[in-house]
Design a protein around this motif. Structure first.
Motif, PDB file in Angstrom:
ATOM      1  N   LYS A   1       0.830  -1.195   0.000  1.00  0.00           N
ATOM      2  CA  LYS A   1       0.000   0.000   0.000  1.00  0.00           C
ATOM      3  C   LYS A   1       0.869   1.251   0.000  1.00  0.00           C
ATOM      4  O   LYS A   1       2.043   1.217   0.388  1.00  0.00           O
ATOM      5  CB  LYS A   1      -0.931  -0.010   1.208  1.00  0.00           C
ATOM      6  CG  LYS A   1      -0.227  -0.129   2.558  1.00  0.00           C
ATOM      7  CD  LYS A   1      -1.235  -0.221   3.688  1.00  0.00           C
ATOM      8  CE  LYS A   1      -0.551  -0.365   5.050  1.00  0.00           C
ATOM      9  NZ  LYS A   1      -1.531  -0.394   6.160  1.00  0.00           N
ATOM     10  N   ALA A   2       0.271   2.360  -0.434  1.00  0.00           N
ATOM     11  CA  ALA A   2       1.012   3.617  -0.534  1.00  0.00           C
ATOM     12  C   ALA A   2       0.096   4.778  -0.191  1.00  0.00           C
ATOM     13  O   ALA A   2      -1.133   4.683  -0.300  1.00  0.00           O
ATOM     14  CB  ALA A   2       1.581   3.789  -1.940  1.00  0.00           C
ATOM     15  N   LEU A   3       0.725   5.882   0.213  1.00  0.00           N
ATOM     16  CA  LEU A   3      -0.003   7.103   0.561  1.00  0.00           C
ATOM     17  C   LEU A   3       0.777   8.290   0.029  1.00  0.00           C
ATOM     18  O   LEU A   3       2.008   8.323   0.123  1.00  0.00           O
ATOM     19  CB  LEU A   3      -0.164   7.199   2.080  1.00  0.00           C
ATOM     20  CG  LEU A   3      -0.966   8.372   2.659  1.00  0.00           C
ATOM     21  CD1 LEU A   3      -1.578   7.960   3.994  1.00  0.00           C
ATOM     22  CD2 LEU A   3      -0.103   9.620   2.866  1.00  0.00           C
ATOM     23  N   GLY A   4       0.061   9.247  -0.542  1.00  0.00           N
ATOM     24  CA  GLY A   4       0.762  10.399  -1.093  1.00  0.00           C
ATOM     25  C   GLY A   4      -0.129  11.603  -1.300  1.00  0.00           C
ATOM     26  O   GLY A   4      -1.285  11.639  -0.859  1.00  0.00           O
ATOM     27  N   VAL A   5       0.440  12.589  -1.987  1.00  0.00           N
ATOM     28  CA  VAL A   5      -0.216  13.868  -2.256  1.00  0.00           C
ATOM     29  C   VAL A   5      -0.213  14.092  -3.761  1.00  0.00           C
ATOM     30  O   VAL A   5       0.738  13.712  -4.451  1.00  0.00           O
ATOM     31  CB  VAL A   5       0.551  15.030  -1.579  1.00  0.00           C
ATOM     32  CG1 VAL A   5      -0.239  16.327  -1.681  1.00  0.00           C
ATOM     33  CG2 VAL A   5       0.880  14.711  -0.144  1.00  0.00           C
ATOM     34  N   MET A   6      -1.247  14.733  -4.265  1.00  0.00           N
ATOM     35  CA  MET A   6      -1.264  15.086  -5.680  1.00  0.00           C
ATOM     36  C   MET A   6      -1.979  16.416  -5.874  1.00  0.00           C
ATOM     37  O   MET A   6      -2.814  16.815  -5.057  1.00  0.00           O
ATOM     38  CB  MET A   6      -1.911  13.984  -6.521  1.00  0.00           C
ATOM     39  CG  MET A   6      -3.324  13.632  -6.173  1.00  0.00           C
ATOM     40  SD  MET A   6      -3.867  12.050  -6.903  1.00  0.00           S
ATOM     41  CE  MET A   6      -3.248  12.150  -8.559  1.00  0.00           C
ATOM     42  N   ASP A   7      -1.597  17.110  -6.957  1.00  0.00           N
ATOM     43  CA  ASP A   7      -2.226  18.396  -7.245  1.00  0.00           C
ATOM     44  C   ASP A   7      -3.049  18.354  -8.526  1.00  0.00           C
ATOM     45  O   ASP A   7      -3.365  19.393  -9.105  1.00  0.00           O
ATOM     46  CB  ASP A   7      -1.174  19.503  -7.332  1.00  0.00           C
ATOM     47  CG  ASP A   7      -0.181  19.289  -8.468  1.00  0.00           C
ATOM     48  OD1 ASP A   7      -0.366  18.349  -9.268  1.00  0.00           O
ATOM     49  OD2 ASP A   7       0.788  20.068  -8.558  1.00  0.00           O
ATOM     50  N   GLY A   8      -3.377  17.156  -8.962  1.00  0.00           N
ATOM     51  CA  GLY A   8      -4.136  16.995 -10.193  1.00  0.00           C
ATOM     52  C   GLY A   8      -3.263  16.625 -11.370  1.00  0.00           C
ATOM     53  O   GLY A   8      -3.732  16.011 -12.332  1.00  0.00           O
ATOM     54  N   VAL A   9      -1.982  16.994 -11.297  1.00  0.00           N
ATOM     55  CA  VAL A   9      -1.029  16.683 -12.367  1.00  0.00           C
ATOM     56  C   VAL A   9       0.182  15.947 -11.806  1.00  0.00           C
ATOM     57  O   VAL A   9       0.596  14.915 -12.328  1.00  0.00           O
ATOM     58  CB  VAL A   9      -0.567  17.966 -13.094  1.00  0.00           C
ATOM     59  CG1 VAL A   9       0.469  17.628 -14.161  1.00  0.00           C
ATOM     60  CG2 VAL A   9      -1.760  18.691 -13.704  1.00  0.00           C
ATOM     61  N   HIS A  10       0.733  16.477 -10.724  1.00  0.00           N
ATOM     62  CA  HIS A  10       1.951  15.934 -10.143  1.00  0.00           C
ATOM     63  C   HIS A  10       1.635  15.121  -8.894  1.00  0.00           C
ATOM     64  O   HIS A  10       0.677  15.413  -8.182  1.00  0.00           O
ATOM     65  CB  HIS A  10       2.926  17.058  -9.803  1.00  0.00           C
ATOM     66  CG  HIS A  10       3.160  18.003 -10.935  1.00  0.00           C
ATOM     67  ND1 HIS A  10       2.520  19.221 -11.032  1.00  0.00           N
ATOM     68  CD2 HIS A  10       3.941  17.895 -12.035  1.00  0.00           C
ATOM     69  CE1 HIS A  10       2.907  19.834 -12.134  1.00  0.00           C
ATOM     70  NE2 HIS A  10       3.767  19.055 -12.767  1.00  0.00           N
ATOM     71  N   VAL A  11       2.478  14.117  -8.645  1.00  0.00           N
ATOM     72  CA  VAL A  11       2.260  13.199  -7.529  1.00  0.00           C
ATOM     73  C   VAL A  11       3.496  13.176  -6.638  1.00  0.00           C
ATOM     74  O   VAL A  11       4.626  13.116  -7.121  1.00  0.00           O
ATOM     75  CB  VAL A  11       1.960  11.776  -8.041  1.00  0.00           C
ATOM     76  CG1 VAL A  11       1.869  10.793  -6.881  1.00  0.00           C
ATOM     77  CG2 VAL A  11       0.672  11.761  -8.853  1.00  0.00           C
ATOM     78  N   LEU A  12       3.270  13.219  -5.339  1.00  0.00           N
ATOM     79  CA  LEU A  12       4.328  13.048  -4.351  1.00  0.00           C
ATOM     80  C   LEU A  12       3.976  11.838  -3.498  1.00  0.00           C
ATOM     81  O   LEU A  12       3.054  11.888  -2.687  1.00  0.00           O
ATOM     82  CB  LEU A  12       4.458  14.291  -3.466  1.00  0.00           C
ATOM     83  CG  LEU A  12       5.397  14.158  -2.259  1.00  0.00           C
ATOM     84  CD1 LEU A  12       6.836  13.968  -2.716  1.00  0.00           C
ATOM     85  CD2 LEU A  12       5.276  15.371  -1.342  1.00  0.00           C
ATOM     86  N   GLU A  13       4.689  10.746  -3.695  1.00  0.00           N
ATOM     87  CA  GLU A  13       4.486   9.561  -2.874  1.00  0.00           C
ATOM     88  C   GLU A  13       5.226   9.767  -1.555  1.00  0.00           C
ATOM     89  O   GLU A  13       6.435   9.990  -1.543  1.00  0.00           O
ATOM     90  CB  GLU A  13       5.016   8.324  -3.595  1.00  0.00           C
ATOM     91  CG  GLU A  13       4.647   7.027  -2.917  1.00  0.00           C
ATOM     92  CD  GLU A  13       5.106   5.811  -3.703  1.00  0.00           C
ATOM     93  OE1 GLU A  13       4.302   4.882  -3.872  1.00  0.00           O
ATOM     94  OE2 GLU A  13       6.276   5.802  -4.141  1.00  0.00           O
ATOM     95  N   LEU A  14       4.503   9.681  -0.457  1.00  0.00           N
ATOM     96  CA  LEU A  14       5.098   9.945   0.854  1.00  0.00           C
ATOM     97  C   LEU A  14       5.582   8.675   1.537  1.00  0.00           C
ATOM     98  O   LEU A  14       6.753   8.567   1.910  1.00  0.00           O
ATOM     99  CB  LEU A  14       4.085  10.663   1.746  1.00  0.00           C
ATOM    100  CG  LEU A  14       3.816  12.129   1.401  1.00  0.00           C
ATOM    101  CD1 LEU A  14       2.617  12.640   2.180  1.00  0.00           C
ATOM    102  CD2 LEU A  14       5.047  12.980   1.701  1.00  0.00           C
ATOM    103  N   VAL A  15       4.685   7.738   1.767  1.00  0.00           N
ATOM    104  CA  VAL A  15       5.063   6.488   2.422  1.00  0.00           C
ATOM    105  C   VAL A  15       4.481   5.315   1.648  1.00  0.00           C
ATOM    106  O   VAL A  15       3.497   5.452   0.926  1.00  0.00           O
ATOM    107  CB  VAL A  15       4.576   6.426   3.896  1.00  0.00           C
ATOM    108  CG1 VAL A  15       5.241   7.486   4.737  1.00  0.00           C
ATOM    109  CG2 VAL A  15       3.059   6.543   3.968  1.00  0.00           C
ATOM    110  N   LYS A  16       5.134   4.176   1.811  1.00  0.00           N
ATOM    111  CA  LYS A  16       4.598   2.940   1.257  1.00  0.00           C
ATOM    112  C   LYS A  16       4.946   1.805   2.203  1.00  0.00           C
ATOM    113  O   LYS A  16       5.853   1.933   3.037  1.00  0.00           O
ATOM    114  CB  LYS A  16       5.115   2.675  -0.150  1.00  0.00           C
ATOM    115  CG  LYS A  16       6.589   2.500  -0.252  1.00  0.00           C
ATOM    116  CD  LYS A  16       7.134   2.308  -1.670  1.00  0.00           C
ATOM    117  CE  LYS A  16       6.177   2.320  -2.798  1.00  0.00           C
ATOM    118  NZ  LYS A  16       6.828   2.262  -4.123  1.00  0.00           N
TER     119      LYS A  16
END
Length: 227
Positions: free
Chosen positions: A47-62
């Motif tokens: 599993k993974a958790l992250g942030v996105m702004d609609g275009v770009h993705v920042l994967e924080l933890v997995k």
């Protein structure tokens, strides 16, 4: 662009398609909601958790198993927003990272294709304070590494640092080519955090030498030019 937070249930699977099993992504308005949902997902999945702004993705933890025999994984840092130009100035990145730190207290982080232990050290020990890495002419980051010590396998060749797998090896130390202040060869055995600090120091020194050489070239050119 609107910031949202996401979870993915199992990255070992392909993206979900109609009538085909695959990983699913869910979106949330707050990082707290995303963390709460992430914690309900089984630790046996990637599993993974992250942030996105609609275009770009920042994967924080997995969720990854740090040791070869582990059936369940634990949450590790997937990236460091502070090293990413697009994300380091955004307050949402810092807030989400802080929330993940408080929720999971990750012990490891992904470093390319491997896991390495987290460390709060910012200074080298006395034995390493006048040492440098013997990098190749391109200054490739891991070019000084000769052997890698991994959990469960022991010493292995450095190509493991570039091997993509869904179970990254946990690297505990390196054997590397080093140099003294005077330029003499010195074999080193260092932890990953020590290697990173040595790398930073080595690259800074190389840059200083390069700048000094450029200034000397300019001075020579000025002296030899006709008046």
């Amino acid at each position: 662009m609107k910031i949202t937070y996401y979870t993915i249930d199992d990255l070992r699977l392909p993206p979900k398609r109609m009538f085909h099993r695959g990983w699913t992504i869910q979106h949330f308005d707050t990082v707290e909601e995303a963390i709460a949902h992430y914690q309900t997902l089984p630790p046996t999945g990637r599993k993974a958790l992250g942030v996105m702004d609609g275009v770009h993705v920042l994967e924080l933890v997995k969720c990854l198993p740090p040791y070869p025999d582990d059936e369940e994984g634990e949450s590790v840092w997937a990236s460091d927003y502070r090293t990413l130009t697009l994300w380091r100035e955004r307050p949402e990145s810092a807030e989400a990272a802080k929330a993940c730190q408080e929720a999971f207290h990750p012990r490891y982080r992904l470093d390319g294709s491997v896991l390495i232990p987290m460390s709060s050290h910012t200074r080298l020990s006395e034995r390493l304070r006048d040492k440098y890495l013997w990098l190749n002419s391109q200054g490739d980051r891991h070019s000084a590494v000769r052997w890698v010590y991994t959990a469960g396998k022991g010493w292995v060749p450095p190509n493991i640092l570039y091997r993509r797998t869904d179970r990254p090896a946990l690297v505990l130390k390196y054997q590397a080519d080093g140099l003294t202040e005077q330029g003499a060869y010195l074999p080193l055995e260092v932890a990953p955090w020590e290697y990173d600090l040595l790398l930073q120091r080595t690259l800074e020194r190389q840059n200083q030498v390069r700048q000094k050489g450029d200034r000397n070239d300019e001075s020579t050119a000025k002296r030899s030019s006709p008046q």
